[in-house]
Design a protein around this motif. Structure first.
Motif, PDB file in Angstrom:
ATOM      1  N   VAL A 101       0.866  -1.182   0.000  1.00 35.84           N
ATOM      2  CA  VAL A 101       0.000   0.000   0.000  1.00 35.84           C
ATOM      3  C   VAL A 101       0.899   1.227   0.000  1.00 35.84           C
ATOM      4  CG1 VAL A 101      -1.800   1.272   1.216  1.00 35.84           C
ATOM      5  CG2 VAL A 101      -1.781  -1.233   1.300  1.00 35.84           C
ATOM      6  N   VAL A 102       0.786   2.068  -1.027  1.00 35.79           N
ATOM      7  CA  VAL A 102       1.590   3.285  -1.124  1.00 35.79           C
ATOM      8  C   VAL A 102       0.699   4.475  -0.792  1.00 35.79           C
ATOM      9  CG1 VAL A 102       3.152   4.640  -2.555  1.00 35.79           C
ATOM     10  CG2 VAL A 102       2.930   2.174  -2.955  1.00 35.79           C
ATOM     11  N   ALA A 103       1.070   5.198   0.266  1.00 33.25           N
ATOM     12  CA  ALA A 103       0.259   6.326   0.759  1.00 33.25           C
ATOM     13  C   ALA A 103       1.093   7.594   0.724  1.00 33.25           C
ATOM     14  CB  ALA A 103      -0.215   6.034   2.185  1.00 33.25           C
ATOM     15  N   LEU A 465      -2.867  10.006   2.389  1.00 31.96           N
ATOM     16  CA  LEU A 465      -3.901   9.693   1.411  1.00 31.96           C
ATOM     17  C   LEU A 465      -3.452   8.462   0.631  1.00 31.96           C
ATOM     18  CD1 LEU A 465      -5.787  12.165  -0.923  1.00 31.96           C
ATOM     19  CD2 LEU A 465      -4.851  10.046  -1.827  1.00 31.96           C
ATOM     20  N   ILE A 466      -4.290   7.441   0.591  1.00 36.57           N
ATOM     21  CA  ILE A 466      -4.025   6.251  -0.217  1.00 36.57           C
ATOM     22  C   ILE A 466      -4.791   6.394  -1.525  1.00 36.57           C
ATOM     23  CG2 ILE A 466      -4.250   3.753  -0.388  1.00 36.57           C
ATOM     24  CD1 ILE A 466      -4.148   3.599   2.631  1.00 36.57           C
ATOM     25  N   PRO A 468      -6.137   5.226  -5.380  1.00 35.61           N
ATOM     26  CA  PRO A 468      -6.482   3.918  -5.943  1.00 35.61           C
ATOM     27  C   PRO A 468      -5.237   3.276  -6.548  1.00 35.61           C
ATOM     28  CG  PRO A 468      -7.207   5.664  -7.395  1.00 35.61           C
ATOM     29  CD  PRO A 468      -6.743   6.339  -6.138  1.00 35.61           C
ATOM     30  N   ARG A 469      -5.310   2.000  -6.783  1.00 37.62           N
ATOM     31  CA  ARG A 469      -4.163   1.281  -7.355  1.00 37.62           C
ATOM     32  C   ARG A 469      -3.692   1.925  -8.660  1.00 37.62           C
ATOM     33  NH1 ARG A 469      -2.697  -3.599  -5.715  1.00 37.62           N
ATOM     34  NH2 ARG A 469      -4.743  -3.885  -4.747  1.00 37.62           N
ATOM     35  N   SER A 470      -4.624   2.437  -9.451  1.00 42.25           N
ATOM     36  CA  SER A 470      -4.272   3.005 -10.756  1.00 42.25           C
ATOM     37  C   SER A 470      -3.470   4.295 -10.654  1.00 42.25           C
ATOM     38  CB  SER A 470      -5.546   3.261 -11.574  1.00 42.25           C
ATOM     39  OG  SER A 470      -6.420   4.115 -10.855  1.00 42.25           O
ATOM     40  N   HIS A 471      -3.500   4.954  -9.490  1.00 45.12           N
ATOM     41  CA  HIS A 471      -2.776   6.231  -9.335  1.00 45.12           C
ATOM     42  C   HIS A 471      -1.830   6.208  -8.135  1.00 45.12           C
ATOM     43  CE1 HIS A 471      -5.379   7.732 -12.403  1.00 45.12           C
ATOM     44  NE2 HIS A 471      -6.457   7.817 -11.646  1.00 45.12           N
ATOM     45  N   ARG A 472      -1.370   5.019  -7.749  1.00 39.76           N
ATOM     46  CA  ARG A 472      -0.579   4.889  -6.524  1.00 39.76           C
ATOM     47  C   ARG A 472       0.833   5.460  -6.644  1.00 39.76           C
ATOM     48  NH1 ARG A 472       0.098  -1.699  -7.141  1.00 39.76           N
ATOM     49  NH2 ARG A 472       0.942  -1.620  -9.268  1.00 39.76           N
ATOM     50  N   SER A 473       1.371   5.505  -7.877  1.00 34.44           N
ATOM     51  CA  SER A 473       2.757   5.926  -8.079  1.00 34.44           C
ATOM     52  C   SER A 473       2.814   7.405  -8.435  1.00 34.44           C
ATOM     53  CB  SER A 473       3.408   5.078  -9.184  1.00 34.44           C
ATOM     54  OG  SER A 473       3.427   3.720  -8.817  1.00 34.44           O
ATOM     55  N   PHE A 474       3.293   8.218  -7.516  1.00 35.92           N
ATOM     56  CA  PHE A 474       3.417   9.661  -7.718  1.00 35.92           C
ATOM     57  C   PHE A 474       2.134  10.243  -8.318  1.00 35.92           C
ATOM     58  CE2 PHE A 474       7.670   8.119  -7.322  1.00 35.92           C
ATOM     59  CZ  PHE A 474       8.369   9.138  -6.671  1.00 35.92           C
ATOM     60  N   PRO A 475       1.048  10.191  -7.542  1.00 40.12           N
ATOM     61  CA  PRO A 475      -0.250  10.669  -8.057  1.00 40.12           C
ATOM     62  C   PRO A 475      -0.171  12.097  -8.555  1.00 40.12           C
ATOM     63  CG  PRO A 475      -0.265  10.463  -5.646  1.00 40.12           C
ATOM     64  CD  PRO A 475       0.967   9.787  -6.118  1.00 40.12           C
ATOM     65  N   LEU A 476      -0.870  12.348  -9.663  1.00 41.30           N
ATOM     66  CA  LEU A 476      -1.038  13.649 -10.307  1.00 41.30           C
ATOM     67  C   LEU A 476       0.191  14.121 -11.096  1.00 41.30           C
ATOM     68  CD1 LEU A 476      -2.851  15.515  -7.387  1.00 41.30           C
ATOM     69  CD2 LEU A 476      -3.919  14.561  -9.422  1.00 41.30           C
ATOM     70  N   ALA A 477       1.318  13.391 -11.004  1.00 42.49           N
ATOM     71  CA  ALA A 477       2.514  13.836 -11.730  1.00 42.49           C
ATOM     72  C   ALA A 477       2.265  13.892 -13.234  1.00 42.49           C
ATOM     73  CB  ALA A 477       3.675  12.905 -11.429  1.00 42.49           C
ATOM     74  N   GLU A 478       1.345  13.074 -13.741  1.00 42.79           N
ATOM     75  CA  GLU A 478       1.061  13.055 -15.184  1.00 42.79           C
ATOM     76  C   GLU A 478       0.412  14.350 -15.674  1.00 42.79           C
ATOM     77  OE1 GLU A 478      -2.441  10.773 -13.219  1.00 42.79           O
ATOM     78  OE2 GLU A 478      -0.317  11.206 -12.858  1.00 42.79           O
ATOM     79  N   PHE A 479      -0.076  15.187 -14.760  1.00 44.44           N
ATOM     80  CA  PHE A 479      -0.725  16.445 -15.154  1.00 44.44           C
ATOM     81  C   PHE A 479       0.226  17.638 -15.083  1.00 44.44           C
ATOM     82  CE2 PHE A 479      -4.399  13.935 -13.416  1.00 44.44           C
ATOM     83  CZ  PHE A 479      -4.969  13.661 -14.654  1.00 44.44           C
ATOM     84  N   LEU A 480       1.496  17.396 -14.704  1.00 44.91           N
ATOM     85  CA  LEU A 480       2.480  18.483 -14.704  1.00 44.91           C
ATOM     86  C   LEU A 480       3.028  18.679 -16.113  1.00 44.91           C
ATOM     87  CD1 LEU A 480       4.456  17.491 -11.486  1.00 44.91           C
ATOM     88  CD2 LEU A 480       2.566  19.095 -11.692  1.00 44.91           C
ATOM     89  N   ALA A 481       3.584  19.850 -16.354  1.00 46.39           N
ATOM     90  CA  ALA A 481       4.139  20.140 -17.676  1.00 46.39           C
ATOM     91  C   ALA A 481       5.434  20.919 -17.505  1.00 46.39           C
ATOM     92  CB  ALA A 481       3.148  20.961 -18.505  1.00 46.39           C
TER      93      ALA A 481
END
Length: 481
Positions: A101-103, A465-466, A468-481
């Motif tokens: 579990v990655v929190a 904050l835990i 979901p499994r689909s966003h467990r790795s560095f959540p929201l980083a995909e929305f940075l530019a």
């Protein structure tokens, strides 16, 4: 030491056909349960359903060792996710395999995700911290302003560290990784994969701040429990007083199946009107994880403050109730807030377990957003705590600040899963005799009348904050530019 003392562990067979993993990181897909005979043992005549959690539990906390820019974070996201997916192919879920579990703590979101530069179905371009976090709709309505589901940890009226420790440490870790399973070898292999620094390992992303190790159970087949065995082996004062069958140090089973919520009631989106994550939230299938460490004074619990079995029953459950001598697993009747406050007036005392029920159970029958009907008194949170001999941690990067000692001590790494931080805060305040609307018991929350508060000492707290499994790795980083 655990493996040597407990002997061979009962593990469900591993099948070659892998079942799809649940979207919730924190869920154990097929948890074990037994019918308990009241004395901590599985029996055909047992009447109390009890969950048997994984025996080994480790938590690793860390700061990030990654530059705060989009390219570095997105590379780190891909790297960590690759390692985690490899582990999922290597090991089945717990208890036979290993659960990861990655929190993520508020410092991660504050320092690394200040603003989302890419739009999506979840967020508008330019959404800034903290507006992308789940909103606690109930508390926001009560207070008249936006309150987010993830909040900074706070202290509570009964929080009292040991003498000389200093104030409770409100930690500021970026990330915490919870590892659970029956096999210590599996857990150590997983720890090495995530925090090792070799090829195809992810340790270069982190600066480890603590390692917290612990255990639970071990007695349901009729043998001596881990709490008793390990405390005796470590020479803990009061260890000889721990009941032989107890899964934890304080002598009573804490994992009654009916006292745990069924997934997904602890999720952000499960209960209508609790957060804004239904139906399409980015953090849907996620939850909040408050984490703390407490020392437990076994001598005070078993002899000085609560010297009789009845006294401990009253402190744990409710004044005036009784159970057969030697009971380890008790299933007392539900209590309402009025019952707790009435006991506080009549006995100048209330029970630890009973005090929290009025705010940790659904007060009416509730249909989830998924159409599941939860009956009255369904628990809202799930516990994940485990006993420890850490003092206070197995490893700390700040021995002086954390008052590290190699001398073993009875303690608890407490964690649970809740839809919002305020859910936990309400439950924790109820443990101190304080209820919504200002109603409270009229005596000190550290008195012997306040459940078991007088025999535990809190040292550390942080909320995570835990995703979901689909966003467990560095959540929201995909929305940075």
């Amino acid at each position: 030491m655990v493996d040597a003392l407990v002997g061979p562990l009962e593990r469900p067979p591993i099948t070659t056909a892998r079942q799809p993993l649940l979207p919730e990181q924190y869920a154990i897909p097929h948890p074990r349960h037994i019918m308990d005979d009241g004395f901590g043992v599985a029996s055909g005549k047992g009447k109390i359903p009890v969950l048997i959690p994984p025996f080994h539990n480790h938590i690793v906390t860390a700061k990030l060792n990654v530059p705060a820019n989009a390219k570095a974070l997105q590379e780190a996201q891909r790297h960590l996710e690759s390692v985690l997916q490899h582990l999922e192919r290597q090991f089945p879920p717990p208890p036979s395999g290993v659960g990861v579990v990655v929190a993520w703590g508020l410092p991660y979101f504050q320092h690394y995700i200040p603003r989302l530069e890419k739009s999506s179905s979840h967020f508008h371009t330019g959404t800034s911290y903290p507006a992308y976090l789940p909103v606690d709709l109930i508390t926001s309505k009560e207070r008249g302003h936006t309150v987010y589901a993830l909040q900074e940890a706070r202290t509570f009226p009964s929080d009292e560290p040991p003498p000389g420790f200093g104030p409770v440490r409100l930690e500021q870790n970026d990330v915490a990784v919870l590892l659970r399973g029956d096999s210590l070898d599996n857990i150590m292999a997983t720890t090495n994969a995530i925090f090792g620094t070799g090829n195809n390992q992810a340790g270069g992303l982190f600066k480890v701040t603590s390692i917290r190790r612990g255990f639970t159970g071990g007695a349901h087949t009729g043998g001596q429990g881990l709490a008793s065995k390990l405390a005796l082996a470590a020479g803990i004062p009061g260890a000889d007083l721990i009941p032989r069958q107890s899964p934890v140090f304080l002598g009573f089973t804490t994992t009654l199946r009916d006292a745990e919520s069924s997934v997904p009631v602890s999720n952000f989106e499960a209960l209508p009107g609790w957060t804004d994550q239904w139906p399409n939230g980015y953090f849907k299938h996620g939850t909040i994880m408050p984490l703390s460490h407490l020392f437990q004074d076994l001598v005070a619990w078993y002899s000085k403050v609560f010297p009789t079995f009845d006294a401990r029953i009253h402190a744990m459950f409710r004044p005036g109730v009784s159970f057969a001598p030697g009971t380890v697993t008790a299933d007392p009747p539900e209590q309402k807030e009025a019952d707790v406050l009435s006991d506080a007036q009549k006995y100048h005392a209330y029970g630890h377990n009973g005090s929290m029920q009025p705010v940790n159970r659904l007060q009416t029958q509730t249909t989830s957003n998924y159409g599941h009907v939860y009956p009255v008194n369904t628990a809202i949170t799930n516990r994940g705590d485990f006993a420890t001999l850490d003092n206070p941690f197995h490893y700390t990067s700040d021995p002086a600040g954390d008052h590290y000692s190699s001398e073993k001590s009875a303690g608890l790494h407490f964690l649970l899963f809740a839809p919002t931080t305020e859910t936990f805060n309400r439950v924790r305040l109820a443990m101190d005799g304080e209820f919504p609307g200002g109603r409270r018991a009229s005596f000190s929350p550290r008195s012997s009348g306040a459940g078991l508060n007088s025999v535990v000492h809190t040292t550390h707290r942080q909320n995570f904050l835990i995703p979901p499994r689909s966003h467990r790795s560095f959540p929201l980083a995909e929305f940075l530019a």
